[in-house]
Write an enzyme that holds these catalytic residues in place. Structure first.
Site, PDB file in Angstrom:
ATOM      1  N   GLY A 230       4.611  22.180   9.829  1.00 19.30           N
ATOM      2  CA  GLY A 230       6.665  21.834  10.190  1.00 19.30           C
ATOM      3  C   GLY A 230       6.995  22.111   9.823  1.00 19.30           C
TER       4      GLY A 230
ATOM      5  N   GLY B 164       8.637  10.336   8.403  1.00 18.46           N
ATOM      6  CA  GLY B 164       8.187  10.588   7.111  1.00 18.46           C
ATOM      7  C   GLY B 164       7.306  11.661   7.495  1.00 18.46           C
TER       8      GLY B 164
ATOM      9  N   HIS C 129       0.989  -1.199  -0.118  1.00 20.26           N
ATOM     10  CA  HIS C 129       0.243  -0.007  -0.270  1.00 20.26           C
ATOM     11  C   HIS C 129       1.367   1.271   0.203  1.00 20.26           C
ATOM     12  CE1 HIS C 129      -3.012   2.663   1.058  1.00 20.26           C
ATOM     13  NE2 HIS C 129      -4.354   2.592   0.706  1.00 20.26           N
TER      14      HIS C 129
ATOM     15  N   ARG D 146      10.314  22.246   6.229  1.00 14.67           N
ATOM     16  CA  ARG D 146      10.491  21.966   5.879  1.00 14.67           C
ATOM     17  C   ARG D 146      11.436  20.991   5.152  1.00 14.67           C
ATOM     18  NH1 ARG D 146      12.811  25.843   2.933  1.00 14.67           N
ATOM     19  NH2 ARG D 146      11.912  25.488   0.768  1.00 14.67           N
ATOM     20  N   LYS D 147      11.113  19.342   6.433  1.00 14.29           N
ATOM     21  CA  LYS D 147      11.579  18.568   5.917  1.00 14.29           C
ATOM     22  C   LYS D 147      11.273  17.576   6.487  1.00 14.29           C
ATOM     23  CE  LYS D 147      14.939  19.267  10.020  1.00 14.29           C
ATOM     24  NZ  LYS D 147      16.283  18.970  10.726  1.00 14.29           N
ATOM     25  N   ILE D 148      12.015  15.866   5.819  1.00 12.27           N
ATOM     26  CA  ILE D 148      10.622  15.635   6.213  1.00 12.27           C
ATOM     27  C   ILE D 148      11.382  15.122   7.067  1.00 12.27           C
ATOM     28  CG2 ILE D 148      12.245  13.303   5.444  1.00 12.27           C
ATOM     29  CD1 ILE D 148       9.829  12.395   4.100  1.00 12.27           C
TER      30      ILE D 148
ATOM     31  N   THR E  89      12.731   9.155   9.917  1.00  9.48           N
ATOM     32  CA  THR E  89      11.518   7.908  10.364  1.00  9.48           C
ATOM     33  C   THR E  89      10.178   7.810  10.450  1.00  9.48           C
ATOM     34  OG1 THR E  89      11.770   7.543  12.373  1.00  9.48           O
ATOM     35  CG2 THR E  89      13.819   7.130  11.691  1.00  9.48           C
TER      36      THR E  89
END
Length: 299
Positions: free
Chosen positions: A164, A173, A83, A166-168, A171
């Protein structure tokens, strides 16, 4: 907002194989004074869906505690499943049940989105909570998944989150948070392992490629069963009923000499949707929903 209102929340988490993680997430949710209606996990999808209901305050608290557990326990760098996913807590939708409006649920989505953003998880608002037209559709928001969005967030301004950093998150996401009407997760399993056939059928069924309006569909391999699946979200079962999607899949599958071997509903389903299926296949005349015994007992 009416404190006596009832809101449904249906977060999807990227874990369907480790029972201890699923139990920890569901337990964190249940401890917040909400009623957990369903916990559904799938090994092939490697995903679980928790459905719960409660007051606006309790539902927000439960969504955040569940998200915290998922962020702590799930590392997407080691996650594989059939998924699509972009986050440890992948999506958090709020659904109005009674005593509240869609606008109220949008406000809850923004509240939870901001809180998750403060935890270091980029958040995209979708469906009725979307701040931009191109973010209404969850599939558009999630395109690229964890690995692709890791390269785009902070680089492509089109991928700037609503809340939040501007970077993932390295761990966990990123997460989509939104408000929507009830949908039905409806899957149809095919008697073949050929994923290309399921992809062709999914394309014929989903509304975005000319199929059924209010139907989203993807092809999913079921490795444990040596089968493939057309996995659907029916976003308006009244306008596009379950039996219509099922029959179209059956007709398309016959073109390739493939049988339909089963179907499943993930999570909960409105009784009206099942009554519609009964009316169609049993050719019931004049049947009303209030003829369902359990519904009369509840009412």
């Amino acid at each position: 907002m009416n404190p006596n209102a009832l809101v449904e929340c249906v977060p999807n988490f990227s874990e369907g194989r480790r029972p201890e993680v699923i139990e920890a997430i569901a337990g964190a949710i249940a401890a917040q004074g909400v009623k957990v209606l369903s916990v559904s996990a799938d090994v092939d999808h490697n995903r679980c869906v928790v459905t719960f209901i409660g007051s606006p305050e309790a539902v927000v608290r439960a969504a955040l505690r569940g998200a915290e557990a998922a962020i702590r326990l799930i590392d997407l760098n080691h996650h594989k499943g059939s998924h699509p996913r972009m986050g440890a807590v992948d999506v958090i939708p709020f659904v109005p049940v009674s005593g509240c409006t869609m606008e109220d649920c949008v406000a809850l989505a923004r509240q939870v989105g901001e809180a998750l953003g403060n935890m270091g998880v980029p958040v995209f608002l979708y469906e009725e909570a979307a701040t931009r037209p191109d973010r209404r559709n969850l599939a558009d928001v999630r395109r690229g998944e964890f690995e692709g969005l890791r390269e785009l967030i902070g680089v492509d301004p089109a991928k700037d989150p609503d809340f939040g950093p501007r970077k993932i998150h390295p761990t966990a996401g990123c997460t989509a948070v939104g408000a929507r009407m009830p949908l039905i997760a409806f899957n149809v399993n095919l008697g073949t392992s050929d994923l290309s056939i399921a992809r062709k059928i999914a394309k014929a069924v989903r509304g975005s490629s000319g199929g059924l309006v209010h139907c989203k569909a993807i092809a999913v391999p079921l490795a444990d069963r040596n089968q493939v699946q057309v996995s659907m979200n029916m976003v308006n079962y009244k306008e596009t009923p379950l039996h219509r999607a099922f029959e179209l899949i059956r007709i398309e599958a016959e073109r390739y000499g493939v049988p339909v071997v089963g179907s499943e509903i993930v999570g909960l389903v409105p009784v009206d949707a099942l009554v519609g299926v009964a009316r169609h296949y049993l050719r019931l005349e004049g049947f009303k929903t209030d003829q369902v015994l359990e519904k009369r007992l509840v009412d």
